[in-house]
Design a protein around this motif. Structure first.
Motif, PDB file in Angstrom:
ATOM      1  N   MET A   1       8.160 -53.845 117.585  1.00  0.00           N
ATOM      2  CA  MET A   1       9.262 -54.590 118.189  1.00  0.00           C
ATOM      3  C   MET A   1       9.394 -54.244 119.679  1.00  0.00           C
ATOM      4  O   MET A   1       9.527 -55.142 120.495  1.00  0.00           O
ATOM      5  CB  MET A   1      10.565 -54.285 117.439  1.00  0.00           C
ATOM      6  N   ASP A   2       9.355 -52.940 120.043  1.00  0.00           N
ATOM      7  CA  ASP A   2       9.487 -52.556 121.450  1.00  0.00           C
ATOM      8  C   ASP A   2       8.362 -53.142 122.302  1.00  0.00           C
ATOM      9  O   ASP A   2       8.590 -53.566 123.421  1.00  0.00           O
ATOM     10  CB  ASP A   2       9.500 -51.027 121.597  1.00  0.00           C
ATOM     11  N   LYS A   3       7.160 -53.159 121.745  1.00  0.00           N
ATOM     12  CA  LYS A   3       6.017 -53.712 122.465  1.00  0.00           C
ATOM     13  C   LYS A   3       6.238 -55.210 122.719  1.00  0.00           C
ATOM     14  O   LYS A   3       5.935 -55.713 123.799  1.00  0.00           O
ATOM     15  CB  LYS A   3       4.734 -53.473 121.662  1.00  0.00           C
ATOM     16  N   MET A   6       8.713 -55.608 125.553  1.00  0.00           N
ATOM     17  CA  MET A   6       8.076 -55.334 126.846  1.00  0.00           C
ATOM     18  C   MET A   6       7.239 -56.534 127.293  1.00  0.00           C
ATOM     19  O   MET A   6       7.261 -56.904 128.466  1.00  0.00           O
ATOM     20  CB  MET A   6       7.210 -54.075 126.771  1.00  0.00           C
ATOM     21  N   GLN A   7       6.536 -57.147 126.374  1.00  0.00           N
ATOM     22  CA  GLN A   7       5.736 -58.324 126.725  1.00  0.00           C
ATOM     23  C   GLN A   7       6.635 -59.480 127.135  1.00  0.00           C
ATOM     24  O   GLN A   7       6.347 -60.202 128.099  1.00  0.00           O
ATOM     25  CB  GLN A   7       4.822 -58.750 125.567  1.00  0.00           C
ATOM     26  N   LYS A   8       7.743 -59.652 126.431  1.00  0.00           N
ATOM     27  CA  LYS A   8       8.685 -60.718 126.793  1.00  0.00           C
ATOM     28  C   LYS A   8       9.269 -60.478 128.184  1.00  0.00           C
ATOM     29  O   LYS A   8       9.484 -61.427 128.943  1.00  0.00           O
ATOM     30  CB  LYS A   8       9.804 -60.828 125.752  1.00  0.00           C
ATOM     31  N   SER A   9       9.513 -59.216 128.537  1.00  0.00           N
ATOM     32  CA  SER A   9      10.056 -58.924 129.865  1.00  0.00           C
ATOM     33  C   SER A   9       9.014 -59.224 130.947  1.00  0.00           C
ATOM     34  O   SER A   9       9.361 -59.703 132.030  1.00  0.00           O
ATOM     35  CB  SER A   9      10.566 -57.486 129.959  1.00  0.00           C
ATOM     36  N   ILE A  10       7.742 -58.968 130.657  1.00  0.00           N
ATOM     37  CA  ILE A  10       6.675 -59.330 131.596  1.00  0.00           C
ATOM     38  C   ILE A  10       6.605 -60.847 131.743  1.00  0.00           C
ATOM     39  O   ILE A  10       6.500 -61.375 132.857  1.00  0.00           O
ATOM     40  CB  ILE A  10       5.323 -58.746 131.137  1.00  0.00           C
TER      41      ILE A  10
END
Length: 113
Positions: A1-3, A6-10
């Motif tokens: 989930m955290d990964k 992080m991808q969504k924030s990128i």
């Protein structure tokens, strides 16, 4: 989930970089950098503000003359078309980023309830 987050924030960062408000901000920043007079005005203003902030943090009250010097330099900056354009683009971009941050907070609160 955290990964995934992080991808969504990128991905969000990439999407922001594609917006007109960001492109205008970057262009105004570049134009300001190229304009020697405008860049010097902004640098002088930032330096003076830092000096005043340092005095205030040290508990030293600014004199009327120091306050007036700052006001005059701010007015000179605003009268420069390139500085004003850069400032306006920066303000629009900061407001845009605040809206995005507000939306993220709204999303978090919606799950908290």
């Amino acid at each position: 989930m955290d990964k995934d987050i992080m991808q969504k924030s990128i991905d969000l960062g990439k999407a922001i970089a594609q917006t007109d408000v960001y492109k205008e901000f970057k262009q105004a920043e570049y134009d300001l950098f190229k304009n020697v007079e405008a860049r010097k005005l902004v640098e002088d203003l930032q330096k003076l503000k830092q000096e005043h902030h340092g005095k205030i943090m040290a508990g030293i009250e600014l004199t009327k003359e120091e306050q007036e010097t700052l006001k005059e330099l701010e007015q000179t900056c605003i009268r420069n078309r390139q500085v004003l354009s850069s400032n306006n683009a920066n303000t629009r971009f900061q407001e845009f980023m605040e809206q995005i941050s507000g939306n993220i907070k709204t999303g978090i609160k919606s799950v908290d309830n």
